[in-house]
Motif scaffolding. Structure first.
Motif, PDB file in Angstrom:
ATOM      1  N   ASN A 254       0.823  -1.221   0.000  1.00 55.26           N
ATOM      2  CA  ASN A 254       0.000   0.000   0.000  1.00 55.26           C
ATOM      3  C   ASN A 254       0.845   1.253   0.000  1.00 55.26           C
ATOM      4  OD1 ASN A 254      -2.326  -1.540   0.025  1.00 55.26           O
ATOM      5  ND2 ASN A 254      -2.505  -1.518   2.254  1.00 55.26           N
ATOM      6  N   ASP A 255       2.050   1.188   0.607  1.00 55.63           N
ATOM      7  CA  ASP A 255       2.935   2.349   0.694  1.00 55.63           C
ATOM      8  C   ASP A 255       4.069   2.276  -0.318  1.00 55.63           C
ATOM      9  OD1 ASP A 255       1.437   3.402   2.752  1.00 55.63           O
ATOM     10  OD2 ASP A 255       2.637   2.434   4.307  1.00 55.63           O
ATOM     11  N   GLN A 256       3.833   1.517  -1.431  1.00 54.59           N
ATOM     12  CA  GLN A 256       4.835   1.372  -2.484  1.00 54.59           C
ATOM     13  C   GLN A 256       6.165   0.873  -1.948  1.00 54.59           C
ATOM     14  OE1 GLN A 256       2.844   4.499  -2.586  1.00 54.59           O
ATOM     15  NE2 GLN A 256       1.537   3.084  -3.715  1.00 54.59           N
ATOM     16  N   GLY A 257       6.096  -0.085  -1.023  1.00 52.06           N
ATOM     17  CA  GLY A 257       7.304  -0.740  -0.547  1.00 52.06           C
ATOM     18  C   GLY A 257       7.990  -0.047   0.609  1.00 52.06           C
ATOM     19  N   LEU A 258       7.427   1.040   1.112  1.00 55.83           N
ATOM     20  CA  LEU A 258       8.052   1.767   2.210  1.00 55.83           C
ATOM     21  C   LEU A 258       7.204   1.673   3.458  1.00 55.83           C
ATOM     22  CD1 LEU A 258       9.180   5.001   0.338  1.00 55.83           C
ATOM     23  CD2 LEU A 258      10.595   3.045   0.962  1.00 55.83           C
ATOM     24  N   LEU A 259       7.866   1.580   4.593  1.00 53.72           N
ATOM     25  CA  LEU A 259       7.192   1.675   5.875  1.00 53.72           C
ATOM     26  C   LEU A 259       7.779   2.856   6.620  1.00 53.72           C
ATOM     27  CD1 LEU A 259       7.010  -2.049   7.045  1.00 53.72           C
ATOM     28  CD2 LEU A 259       5.123  -0.620   6.295  1.00 53.72           C
ATOM     29  N   ALA A 260       6.914   3.643   7.216  1.00 54.16           N
ATOM     30  CA  ALA A 260       7.379   4.845   7.899  1.00 54.16           C
ATOM     31  C   ALA A 260       8.352   4.476   9.009  1.00 54.16           C
ATOM     32  CB  ALA A 260       6.183   5.605   8.472  1.00 54.16           C
ATOM     33  N   PRO A 261       9.482   5.201   9.133  1.00 47.01           N
ATOM     34  CA  PRO A 261      10.429   4.919  10.218  1.00 47.01           C
ATOM     35  C   PRO A 261       9.784   5.185  11.572  1.00 47.01           C
ATOM     36  CG  PRO A 261      10.985   6.967   9.102  1.00 47.01           C
ATOM     37  CD  PRO A 261       9.901   6.326   8.291  1.00 47.01           C
ATOM     38  N   LEU A 262      10.168   4.378  12.560  1.00 47.16           N
ATOM     39  CA  LEU A 262       9.621   4.567  13.897  1.00 47.16           C
ATOM     40  C   LEU A 262      10.648   4.195  14.943  1.00 47.16           C
ATOM     41  CD1 LEU A 262       8.859   1.513  15.139  1.00 47.16           C
ATOM     42  CD2 LEU A 262       7.049   1.695  13.440  1.00 47.16           C
ATOM     43  N   GLU A 263      10.473   4.754  16.132  1.00 47.47           N
ATOM     44  CA  GLU A 263      11.300   4.406  17.281  1.00 47.47           C
ATOM     45  C   GLU A 263      10.385   3.814  18.334  1.00 47.47           C
ATOM     46  OE1 GLU A 263      14.575   6.355  20.358  1.00 47.47           O
ATOM     47  OE2 GLU A 263      13.602   7.598  18.837  1.00 47.47           O
ATOM     48  N   ARG A 264      10.724   2.615  18.789  1.00 53.07           N
ATOM     49  CA  ARG A 264       9.830   1.920  19.711  1.00 53.07           C
ATOM     50  C   ARG A 264      10.619   0.872  20.490  1.00 53.07           C
ATOM     51  NH1 ARG A 264       5.248  -1.088  16.706  1.00 53.07           N
ATOM     52  NH2 ARG A 264       4.466   1.014  16.349  1.00 53.07           N
ATOM     53  N   GLU A 265      10.109   0.551  21.654  1.00 54.26           N
ATOM     54  CA  GLU A 265      10.697  -0.562  22.391  1.00 54.26           C
ATOM     55  C   GLU A 265      10.372  -1.862  21.669  1.00 54.26           C
ATOM     56  OE1 GLU A 265      10.803  -1.442  26.984  1.00 54.26           O
ATOM     57  OE2 GLU A 265       8.980  -2.327  26.113  1.00 54.26           O
ATOM     58  N   ALA A 266      11.363  -2.695  21.512  1.00 54.51           N
ATOM     59  CA  ALA A 266      11.171  -3.971  20.824  1.00 54.51           C
ATOM     60  C   ALA A 266      12.069  -5.014  21.464  1.00 54.51           C
ATOM     61  CB  ALA A 266      11.489  -3.836  19.341  1.00 54.51           C
ATOM     62  N   THR A 267      11.741  -6.244  21.187  1.00 51.11           N
ATOM     63  CA  THR A 267      12.591  -7.356  21.634  1.00 51.11           C
ATOM     64  C   THR A 267      13.286  -7.948  20.418  1.00 51.11           C
ATOM     65  OG1 THR A 267      11.187  -7.843  23.529  1.00 51.11           O
ATOM     66  CG2 THR A 267      12.644  -9.599  22.779  1.00 51.11           C
ATOM     67  N   ILE A 268      14.589  -8.110  20.532  1.00 48.38           N
ATOM     68  CA  ILE A 268      15.392  -8.595  19.413  1.00 48.38           C
ATOM     69  C   ILE A 268      15.914  -9.986  19.741  1.00 48.38           C
ATOM     70  CG2 ILE A 268      17.451  -8.209  17.992  1.00 48.38           C
ATOM     71  CD1 ILE A 268      15.957  -5.341  19.953  1.00 48.38           C
ATOM     72  N   LEU A 269      15.765 -10.873  18.769  1.00 50.18           N
ATOM     73  CA  LEU A 269      16.263 -12.246  18.896  1.00 50.18           C
ATOM     74  C   LEU A 269      17.370 -12.435  17.873  1.00 50.18           C
ATOM     75  CD1 LEU A 269      14.154 -15.492  19.160  1.00 50.18           C
ATOM     76  CD2 LEU A 269      16.003 -15.319  17.496  1.00 50.18           C
ATOM     77  N   PHE A 270      18.544 -12.845  18.340  1.00 54.73           N
ATOM     78  CA  PHE A 270      19.665 -13.097  17.442  1.00 54.73           C
ATOM     79  C   PHE A 270      20.081 -14.563  17.591  1.00 54.73           C
ATOM     80  CE2 PHE A 270      23.956 -13.038  15.812  1.00 54.73           C
ATOM     81  CZ  PHE A 270      23.901 -12.100  14.786  1.00 54.73           C
ATOM     82  N   ALA A 271      19.988 -15.302  16.491  1.00 57.13           N
ATOM     83  CA  ALA A 271      20.296 -16.738  16.519  1.00 57.13           C
ATOM     84  C   ALA A 271      21.437 -17.049  15.560  1.00 57.13           C
ATOM     85  CB  ALA A 271      19.062 -17.552  16.149  1.00 57.13           C
ATOM     86  N   ASP A 272      22.305 -17.965  15.965  1.00 53.40           N
ATOM     87  CA  ASP A 272      23.467 -18.327  15.152  1.00 53.40           C
ATOM     88  C   ASP A 272      23.651 -19.842  15.210  1.00 53.40           C
ATOM     89  OD1 ASP A 272      25.527 -17.836  13.495  1.00 53.40           O
ATOM     90  OD2 ASP A 272      26.842 -16.905  14.977  1.00 53.40           O
ATOM     91  N   VAL A 273      24.138 -20.398  14.114  1.00 53.98           N
ATOM     92  CA  VAL A 273      24.405 -21.838  14.051  1.00 53.98           C
ATOM     93  C   VAL A 273      25.789 -22.109  14.637  1.00 53.98           C
ATOM     94  CG1 VAL A 273      24.716 -23.837  12.544  1.00 53.98           C
ATOM     95  CG2 VAL A 273      22.920 -22.158  12.051  1.00 53.98           C
ATOM     96  N   VAL A 274      25.866 -23.085  15.519  1.00 55.09           N
ATOM     97  CA  VAL A 274      27.142 -23.456  16.143  1.00 55.09           C
ATOM     98  C   VAL A 274      28.012 -24.204  15.134  1.00 55.09           C
ATOM     99  CG1 VAL A 274      28.224 -24.810  17.982  1.00 55.09           C
ATOM    100  CG2 VAL A 274      26.079 -23.576  18.424  1.00 55.09           C
ATOM    101  N   GLY A 275      29.281 -23.784  15.037  1.00 55.11           N
ATOM    102  CA  GLY A 275      30.227 -24.487  14.170  1.00 55.11           C
ATOM    103  C   GLY A 275      29.898 -24.374  12.699  1.00 55.11           C
ATOM    104  N   PHE A 276      29.402 -23.237  12.269  1.00 58.88           N
ATOM    105  CA  PHE A 276      28.970 -23.094  10.879  1.00 58.88           C
ATOM    106  C   PHE A 276      30.155 -23.180   9.917  1.00 58.88           C
ATOM    107  CE2 PHE A 276      27.918 -20.314   7.216  1.00 58.88           C
ATOM    108  CZ  PHE A 276      26.885 -21.069   6.691  1.00 58.88           C
ATOM    109  N   THR A 277      31.289 -22.606  10.287  1.00 62.17           N
ATOM    110  CA  THR A 277      32.441 -22.614   9.377  1.00 62.17           C
ATOM    111  C   THR A 277      32.892 -24.037   9.065  1.00 62.17           C
ATOM    112  OG1 THR A 277      33.185 -20.485  10.244  1.00 62.17           O
ATOM    113  CG2 THR A 277      34.796 -21.801   9.045  1.00 62.17           C
ATOM    114  N   SER A 278      33.032 -24.844  10.096  1.00 58.73           N
ATOM    115  CA  SER A 278      33.439 -26.236   9.857  1.00 58.73           C
ATOM    116  C   SER A 278      32.364 -26.996   9.101  1.00 58.73           C
ATOM    117  CB  SER A 278      33.738 -26.931  11.192  1.00 58.73           C
ATOM    118  OG  SER A 278      32.577 -26.927  12.025  1.00 58.73           O
ATOM    119  N   LEU A 279      31.110 -26.631   9.330  1.00 62.15           N
ATOM    120  CA  LEU A 279      30.000 -27.278   8.616  1.00 62.15           C
ATOM    121  C   LEU A 279      30.111 -27.029   7.119  1.00 62.15           C
ATOM    122  CD1 LEU A 279      27.177 -28.770   9.123  1.00 62.15           C
ATOM    123  CD2 LEU A 279      26.181 -26.506   8.855  1.00 62.15           C
TER     124      LEU A 279
END
Length: 441
Positions: A254-279
């Motif tokens: 509806n906004d031609q691919g843009l979402l209005a910038p906002l500042e808000r409290e959020a929860t961030i989840l960061f996940a990583d695969v163990v041993g990815f390089t050797s994999l």
């Protein structure tokens, strides 16, 4: 480029098939309307001529014959006998029957009058009804055909009558500067044909058909544009919907691919695969991509089920956010549930026949979110210390040999949880030591 052309070709083909199906459905509707009109007309013709049983019977038989033709055409539509020219043939048959009746049936059965007098009755309206009924077919070509062949049938009937009657009077037979008596004597003469009027009527029939065809063509173009837009919209939704909840996709479209910038409290989840390089060294590029695709697909589903979105895939890492851009008062709780489900899924099974192990860091804080990019390419992402802390908690989990670490900021939002305090650490970028929680031993 070839692939894009192939996609456009497929889309065009699909649109044409959709329009064709609409035309077939419209043609069936037109036949239904024609049948109803014939029933009404037949009842009138039969009942209004009950004093002439022979005439009444002929009209009844004629109407039943026309209805039968329509039913035959109805059955042909969509069958193996349905060719592009069939609908044109049935319209031509209708026009031919109508024109023959006009040319041969006297105005009154009991009065010996010139046949040309039938053109003083409102018989032309039947051609207009035929065009109107054909308009239900949603086919401009068929409407033009009905109008053109209808005009030809009307003029052919008139020409036949003129030939059979011999000399007929015309507008040219009215004297110059006529008196009322002069005009009346010609115009009201039983032999008056008015050739110019008949030609004018035929032209009007064609003009009306052209106007209807133009309207229908515009309607077709509007339908094609709508179908194209809906197909493109659905394609975008299908592509981005694998990673972003549908409400966000709708907002972006509806906004031609843009979402209005906002500042808000959020929860961030960061996940990583163990041993990815050797994999990757062990599996090679092709197998690694297959494993990651399988892993990302399932992790994305889990995150979306818990009202989060995947902001970024970076190598083997996943950055997911909760409460941005869709508001969620329980964003910390949903992030923790997503993390637990992700860990459970990884522990229970494999991805492209490979077992994996992952680490997750979760933090809650103020973030700035919006579309960023350049060169015509945009991505929706988040910035802020809260994001950095989530990533550093994931790295800290490696040091502490933990699969999940949650910051004190997030833990404060949870109320009660199955997590326990594991310690406190000074983390780069943070002015104060950060408490971190993990799964109870």
């Amino acid at each position: 480029m070839a692939r894009s052309s192939h996609h456009r070709s497929d889309l065009t083909s699909d649109l044409e098939q959709t329009v064709s199906r609409a035309q077939s459905a419209g043609l069936k509707l037109a036949i239904t309307g024609r049948t109803i009109a014939l029933v009404i007309l037949g009842v009138w013709l039969v009942l209004s001529r009950l004093d002439l049983p022979g005439v009444s019977l002929k009209f009844g038989i004629l109407v039943l014959f026309l209805i039968s033709l329509g039913l035959i055409h109805y059955r042909i539509i969509g069958s193996r006998w349905d060719k592009f020219w069939v609908k044109y043939l049935f319209v031509a048959i209708d026009v031919t029957i109508l024109s023959v009746l006009i040319a041969t049936q006297p105005l009154y059965q009991t009065a010996d009058l010139p046949q040309v007098m039938v053109f003083r009755s409102p018989l032309l309206t039947y051609y207009f009804i035929l065009v109107a009924v054909v308009a239900f077919s949603f086919s401009p070509q068929l409407v033009l055909w009905a109008g053109g062949i209808g005009a030809a049938g009307w003029l052919a009937a008139y020409a036949w009558v003129v030939k059979q009657d011999g000399g007929v009077l015309d507008w040219g037979d009215v004297p110059s500067n006529p008196t009322a008596e002069d005009a009346i004597s010609v115009i009201l003469d039983p032999a008056f044909g008015g050739t110019g009027s008949r030609i004018q009527e035929a032209i009007i029939l064609v003009v009306v058909s052209v106007l209807i065809a133009i309207v229908m063509k515009r309607a077709q173009n509007t339908l094609r544009d709508k179908l194209t837009a809906e197909r493109d919209r659905q394609s975008i939704t299908n592509i981005f919907g694998r990673f972003v909840p549908e409400p966000i996709v709708e907002a972006m479209i509806n906004d031609q691919g843009l979402l209005a910038p906002l500042e808000r409290e959020a929860t961030i989840l960061f996940a990583d695969v163990v041993g990815f390089t050797s994999l990757t060294e062990r599996l090679g590029p092709t197998k690694t991509v297959n494993v990651l695709n399988s892993y990302f697909d399932e992790m994305t589903d889990i995150i979306m089920e818990n009202r989060g979105i995947v902001a970024t895939f970076h190598g083997d890492a996943i950055l997911a956010i909760f409460n941005v851009p869709l508001e969620d008062t329980k964003h910390a709780e949903h992030a923790l549930k997503a993390a637990q489900a992700m860990l459970s899924r990884v522990k229970q099974g494999s991805f492209a026949d490979e077992t994996l192990s992952i680490r997750i860091g979760i933090n809650t804080g103020s973030v700035v979110a919006g579309n960023v990019g350049g060169g015509g390419r945009q991505s929706y992402t988040v910035y802020g210390d809260a994001v950095n802390l989530a990533a550093r908690l994931e790295a800290l989990a490696k040091e502490k040999n933990q699969s999940l670490l949650v910051s004190g900021h997030t833990h404060a939002k949870l109320g009660t949880s199955s997590l326990s305090l594991h310690g406190e650490a000074t983390i780069r970028g943070q002015t104060q030591p950060v408490k971190y929680y993990g799964i109870r031993d």
